[in-house]
Design a protein around this motif. Structure first.
Motif, PDB file in Angstrom:
ATOM      1  N   GLU A 176       0.831  -1.212   0.000  1.00 60.72           N
ATOM      2  CA  GLU A 176       0.000   0.000   0.000  1.00 60.72           C
ATOM      3  C   GLU A 176       0.863   1.257   0.000  1.00 60.72           C
ATOM      4  O   GLU A 176       0.474   2.286  -0.583  1.00 60.72           O
ATOM      5  N   TYR A 177       2.034   1.184   0.622  1.00 58.48           N
ATOM      6  CA  TYR A 177       2.971   2.302   0.608  1.00 58.48           C
ATOM      7  C   TYR A 177       3.412   2.605  -0.830  1.00 58.48           C
ATOM      8  O   TYR A 177       3.427   3.771  -1.265  1.00 58.48           O
ATOM      9  N   LEU A 178       3.732   1.561  -1.578  1.00 63.26           N
ATOM     10  CA  LEU A 178       4.124   1.749  -2.974  1.00 63.26           C
ATOM     11  C   LEU A 178       2.955   2.247  -3.814  1.00 63.26           C
ATOM     12  O   LEU A 178       3.130   3.074  -4.725  1.00 63.26           O
ATOM     13  N   ILE A 179       1.766   1.759  -3.515  1.00 58.16           N
ATOM     14  CA  ILE A 179       0.572   2.206  -4.248  1.00 58.16           C
ATOM     15  C   ILE A 179       0.326   3.687  -4.001  1.00 58.16           C
ATOM     16  O   ILE A 179      -0.023   4.448  -4.937  1.00 58.16           O
ATOM     17  N   ARG A 180       0.521   4.157  -2.777  1.00 58.79           N
ATOM     18  CA  ARG A 180       0.331   5.583  -2.467  1.00 58.79           C
ATOM     19  C   ARG A 180       1.322   6.451  -3.222  1.00 58.79           C
ATOM     20  O   ARG A 180       1.059   7.635  -3.487  1.00 58.79           O
ATOM     21  N   LEU A 181       2.469   5.864  -3.572  1.00 59.02           N
ATOM     22  CA  LEU A 181       3.453   6.600  -4.382  1.00 59.02           C
ATOM     23  C   LEU A 181       3.074   6.600  -5.863  1.00 59.02           C
ATOM     24  O   LEU A 181       3.808   7.149  -6.690  1.00 59.02           O
ATOM     25  N   GLY A 182       1.949   5.960  -6.180  1.00 53.53           N
ATOM     26  CA  GLY A 182       1.448   5.975  -7.548  1.00 53.53           C
ATOM     27  C   GLY A 182       1.797   4.760  -8.381  1.00 53.53           C
ATOM     28  O   GLY A 182       1.451   4.689  -9.559  1.00 53.53           O
ATOM     29  N   PRO A 271      16.125   5.238  -6.865  1.00 51.63           N
ATOM     30  CA  PRO A 271      14.716   4.917  -7.136  1.00 51.63           C
ATOM     31  C   PRO A 271      14.170   5.548  -8.412  1.00 51.63           C
ATOM     32  O   PRO A 271      12.990   5.404  -8.704  1.00 51.63           O
ATOM     33  N   GLU A 272      15.032   6.236  -9.160  1.00 51.49           N
ATOM     34  CA  GLU A 272      14.532   6.990 -10.312  1.00 51.49           C
ATOM     35  C   GLU A 272      13.799   6.114 -11.321  1.00 51.49           C
ATOM     36  O   GLU A 272      12.790   6.534 -11.902  1.00 51.49           O
ATOM     37  N   ASN A 273      14.290   4.909 -11.549  1.00 50.63           N
ATOM     38  CA  ASN A 273      13.657   4.009 -12.511  1.00 50.63           C
ATOM     39  C   ASN A 273      13.009   2.783 -11.878  1.00 50.63           C
ATOM     40  O   ASN A 273      12.289   2.046 -12.544  1.00 50.63           O
ATOM     41  N   MET A 274      13.290   2.534 -10.605  1.00 53.44           N
ATOM     42  CA  MET A 274      12.715   1.375  -9.919  1.00 53.44           C
ATOM     43  C   MET A 274      12.706   1.634  -8.414  1.00 53.44           C
ATOM     44  O   MET A 274      13.734   1.952  -7.829  1.00 53.44           O
ATOM     45  N   SER A 275      11.526   1.534  -7.803  1.00 52.39           N
ATOM     46  CA  SER A 275      11.406   1.684  -6.354  1.00 52.39           C
ATOM     47  C   SER A 275      11.459   0.309  -5.689  1.00 52.39           C
ATOM     48  O   SER A 275      10.974  -0.674  -6.255  1.00 52.39           O
ATOM     49  N   ILE A 276      12.057   0.267  -4.485  1.00 52.37           N
ATOM     50  CA  ILE A 276      12.223  -1.019  -3.781  1.00 52.37           C
ATOM     51  C   ILE A 276      11.875  -0.868  -2.306  1.00 52.37           C
ATOM     52  O   ILE A 276      12.355   0.047  -1.629  1.00 52.37           O
ATOM     53  N   SER A 335      15.013   4.448  -1.239  1.00 53.62           N
ATOM     54  CA  SER A 335      14.929   3.530  -2.381  1.00 53.62           C
ATOM     55  C   SER A 335      13.565   3.568  -3.068  1.00 53.62           C
ATOM     56  O   SER A 335      13.309   2.756  -3.958  1.00 53.62           O
ATOM     57  N   CYS A 336      12.709   4.513  -2.684  1.00 55.25           N
ATOM     58  CA  CYS A 336      11.389   4.629  -3.307  1.00 55.25           C
ATOM     59  C   CYS A 336      11.133   6.073  -3.732  1.00 55.25           C
ATOM     60  O   CYS A 336      11.593   7.011  -3.079  1.00 55.25           O
ATOM     61  N   THR A 337      10.393   6.222  -4.820  1.00 62.92           N
ATOM     62  CA  THR A 337      10.022   7.554  -5.271  1.00 62.92           C
ATOM     63  C   THR A 337       8.636   7.518  -5.870  1.00 62.92           C
ATOM     64  O   THR A 337       8.135   6.449  -6.222  1.00 62.92           O
ATOM     65  N   ASN A 338       8.032   8.694  -5.980  1.00 59.71           N
ATOM     66  CA  ASN A 338       6.703   8.795  -6.581  1.00 59.71           C
ATOM     67  C   ASN A 338       6.778   8.447  -8.056  1.00 59.71           C
ATOM     68  O   ASN A 338       7.712   8.828  -8.752  1.00 59.71           O
ATOM     69  N   VAL A 339       5.778   7.705  -8.527  1.00 59.48           N
ATOM     70  CA  VAL A 339       5.780   7.237  -9.905  1.00 59.48           C
ATOM     71  C   VAL A 339       5.801   8.389 -10.899  1.00 59.48           C
ATOM     72  O   VAL A 339       6.259   8.230 -12.041  1.00 59.48           O
TER      73      VAL A 339
END
Length: 344
Positions: A176-182, A271-276, A335-339
């Motif tokens: 859900e954290y990744l989903i909130r980032l889009g 995280p520019e091209n892939m969030s983890i 390691s995560c960024t907004n989509v």
């Protein structure tokens, strides 16, 4: 001449039976008396004869540890060294020693357990995993031998004391954290499908996607052992898909390091091209470049609580069955960024 309990008792001005109770860390003895007796033991250079004590009490003061069938996973993955520290501390508090199974295959490990139990080598056993259809768990249950599981038992959950995280909830929250980032193209890289933990985390991931109305893509789900090279192989396969994911939920830190190393070699920026998001939050999380956002599952406490629970069972055979849930926490790093940033 060898120093005896009577010598210690005389110096500490207590009865020999009191010295024995201090050695056993009996809770009925006051801390003041324990300190006085222990100081006398140090002054005289007295060391308890634990072999003699074991023969007298019919107790080995040893806990058996059953490792996963893959010794590579145990010795390479820092999860196990951390949980072992927790087990050691919990055991040491009550003067118990630890004995590990040494078999390399499931058959050898099973025989190790039989030898531990039938040979009277240990007082109880801790399983460092929870596996679907586990013959060792069935053997211990059938013999009514004291044991504790780290993880939720696949069967007889209400009958077996176990220490675990809420793996379903942790995985769902991470997704859900990744989903909130889009992100809506999220891959799940999990461990062996025979582990209960893996299936619980997979379920949490899937339920988070369903809750957000995101289709579940079977090709985005990968399973393997918790090893560096397995993470490398998983991400290589994912990048070959016609529509690769933009985010990864990796359920083990060592696998996540393998993923990051491979992405770096392939010039896929995190995280520019892939969030983890990874699991475990061991030292790898902060050493990685970039530092990994991770689910901290309090590994040390898993081991400590398991040892403590088993010893309570050994001291009191009427101790009720317990389900101990160790809390988790999402540790945000970089390691995560907004989509949206991926589209720029």
């Amino acid at each position: 001449m060898a120093i005896t309990i009577k010598d210690v008792a005389k110096l500490a001005s207590v009865a020999p039976s009191t010295v024995s109770r201090v050695i056993a860390n009996n809770p009925r003895i006051s801390e003041k008396t324990k300190v006085r007796v222990r100081e006398a033991m140090v002054e005289l250079g007295y060391h308890p004869n634990f072999i003699a004590r074991s023969l007298a009490s019919q107790s080995t003061q040893v806990i058996g540890l059953v490792l996963p069938s893959s010794s590579d996973v145990f010795f390479q993955n820092p999860f196990f060294s951390t949980v072992l520290r927790g087990l050691s501390e919990g055991a040491h508090e009550k003067q118990y020693a630890l004995q590990m199974s040494t078999g390399k295959t499931e058959e050898q490990i099973y025989q190790d357990v039989v030898n531990m139990v039938q040979g009277g080598r240990v007082d109880g056993i801790i399983l460092l995993y929870s596996r679907i259809d586990d013959e060792i768990l069935k053997y211990l249950r059938d013999r009514q031998f004291p044991f504790v599981v780290i993880g939720r038992p696949c069967e007889w959950e209400e009958e077996i004391t176990h220490v675990d995280n809420d793996n379903y909830r942790a995985s769902r929250e991470a997704t859900e954290y990744l989903i909130r980032l889009g992100h809506d193209k999220i891959s799940f890289i999990g461990g062996n499908k025979n582990l209960v933990m893996t299936m619980e985390r997979l379920q949490g991931y899937q339920e988070a996607l369903k809750g957000a109305g995101i289709p579940i893509v079977p090709e985005y789900v990968r399973h393997d052992e918790f090893l560096l090279e397995r993470g490398q192989e998983a991400i290589q396969g994912l990048l070959l898909l016609e529509t690769p994911p933009t985010a990864l939920l990796v359920t083990d830190e060592l696998m996540a390091i393998g993923v990051v190393n491979t992405l770096t070699k392939l010039e896929v920026a995190v995280p520019e091209n892939m969030s983890i998001v990874s699991f475990n939050n061991v030292f790898f999380s902060e050493l990685a470049r970039p530092q990994l956002t991770s689910i901290d599952i309090n590994i040390f406490d898993l081991g400590y609580q398991a040892a403590k629970s088993l010893i309570q069972m050994l001291l009191n055979p009427k101790e009720p069955v317990k389900r101990i849930i160790v809390p988790h926490q999402l540790i945000e790093r970089v390691s995560c960024t907004n989509v949206q940033s991926l589209k720029k």
